[in-house]
Write an enzyme that holds these catalytic residues in place. Structure first.
Site, PDB file in Angstrom:
ATOM      1  N   TRP A  87      33.999  18.986  -9.961  1.00 27.05           N
ATOM      2  CA  TRP A  87      35.225  19.097 -10.753  1.00 27.05           C
ATOM      3  C   TRP A  87      36.056  20.301 -10.296  1.00 27.05           C
ATOM      4  CZ3 TRP A  87      35.475  17.507 -16.562  1.00 27.05           C
ATOM      5  CH2 TRP A  87      35.062  16.183 -16.686  1.00 27.05           C
ATOM      6  N   ASP A 113      28.805  28.506 -15.370  1.00 26.64           N
ATOM      7  CA  ASP A 113      27.566  27.739 -15.479  1.00 26.64           C
ATOM      8  C   ASP A 113      26.399  28.679 -15.759  1.00 26.64           C
ATOM      9  OD1 ASP A 113      26.970  24.607 -14.596  1.00 26.64           O
ATOM     10  OD2 ASP A 113      25.186  25.895 -14.591  1.00 26.64           O
ATOM     11  N   LYS A 193      33.177  15.529 -21.811  1.00 27.75           N
ATOM     12  CA  LYS A 193      32.349  14.335 -21.870  1.00 27.75           C
ATOM     13  C   LYS A 193      31.631  14.251 -23.209  1.00 27.75           C
ATOM     14  CE  LYS A 193      28.635  14.155 -19.215  1.00 27.75           C
ATOM     15  NZ  LYS A 193      27.925  13.980 -17.943  1.00 27.75           N
TER      16      LYS A 193
END
Length: 239
Positions: A87, A113, A193
């Site tokens: 992404w 992350d 998501k």
């Protein structure tokens, strides 16, 4: 008329794509074999390799952006749970983060992350738990201001229980939304998501209060047998 490698003419029928079959090896579960076979025959996996993306998920954000147009040159983007980096790669290209198009504004792409992520040209990657109390302040400090887009392709580790997994990913998405509320500019976009399953009503209500438009989309790159979908919330109201 097409010819075979030995020089003989074929019958004129079009060539068929040959699917790769994977034998079940000793010690490998049948489910693992099926996953591997699906990967080897997935056209998006093949495209990702050919086009230099770190995973097939890159095409999901490409398709979402094609439809909603939030990754514009000059945009400041935060990618939560960015590993392996597909992404971010898309965001770098579409926001002109490398400044390769001199006639357009230069964007910023910030990847976050829990684990280390291999460097991505044009993106700034930080190892951080976005659930930490001061995560929003760190993100704004790294960006030098607020973001235009906060996006997330995160999914909680699978428990094997469908409803439990659904609740976990909705909770994760709600937490990502809360960070987005703190770091987004007015008019900004949130993309995340979720898994269809009935527990996301609270998330939808929350987003509709804070954004002018909320859409639920299943892009073509999302596998048909997957329950995943993406929420795209545009027009952040600020405050």
């Amino acid at each position: 008329m097409a010819k075979k490698p030995d020089g003989k003419n074929t019958s004129g029928r079009g060539e068929r794509d040959l699917k790769v079959k994977v034998k079940t090896a000793r010690g490998r579960k049948l489910s693992s074999t099926r996953w591997l076979q699906r990967q080897l025959n997935d056209p998006y996996v093949k495209r990702a390799r050919a086009e230099g993306y770190r995973g097939r998920a890159a095409f999901k954000i490409l398709e979402l952006d094609d439809k909603y147009g939030f990754l514009v040159p000059g945009a400041r983007v935060v990618d939560l749970g960015c590993a392996p980096g597909g992404w971010c790669q898309v965001a770098v290209a579409r926001t002109n983060a490398l400044g390769e198009d001199a006639g357009k504004p230069v964007g910023r792409v910030l990847g976050i992350d829990l684990q280390e992520v291999e460097p991505i040209a044009g993106a700034e990657i930080h190892q951080l738990d976005f659930l930490e109390d001061d995560a929003d302040d760190k993100v704004k400090a790294w960006l030098g201001g607020k973001a235009d887009v906060v996006m997330s392709d995160m999914a909680a580790a699978s428990s094997g229980h469908k409803q439990t997994d659904h609740l976990r990913i909705v909770a994760l998405c709600e937490a990502a939304a809360q960070l987005a509320f703190d770091v987004l500019e007015e008019g900004g976009t949130f993309v995340a998501k979720v898994l269809a399953g009935g527990a996301e009503g609270g998330l939808q209500a929350l987003l509709k209060k804070r954004f002018t438009k909320v859409a639920n989309v299943k892009p073509p790159a999302s596998r048909a047998d997957s329950s995943e979908k993406f929420v795209v919330a545009t027009g952040f109201r600020g405050g």
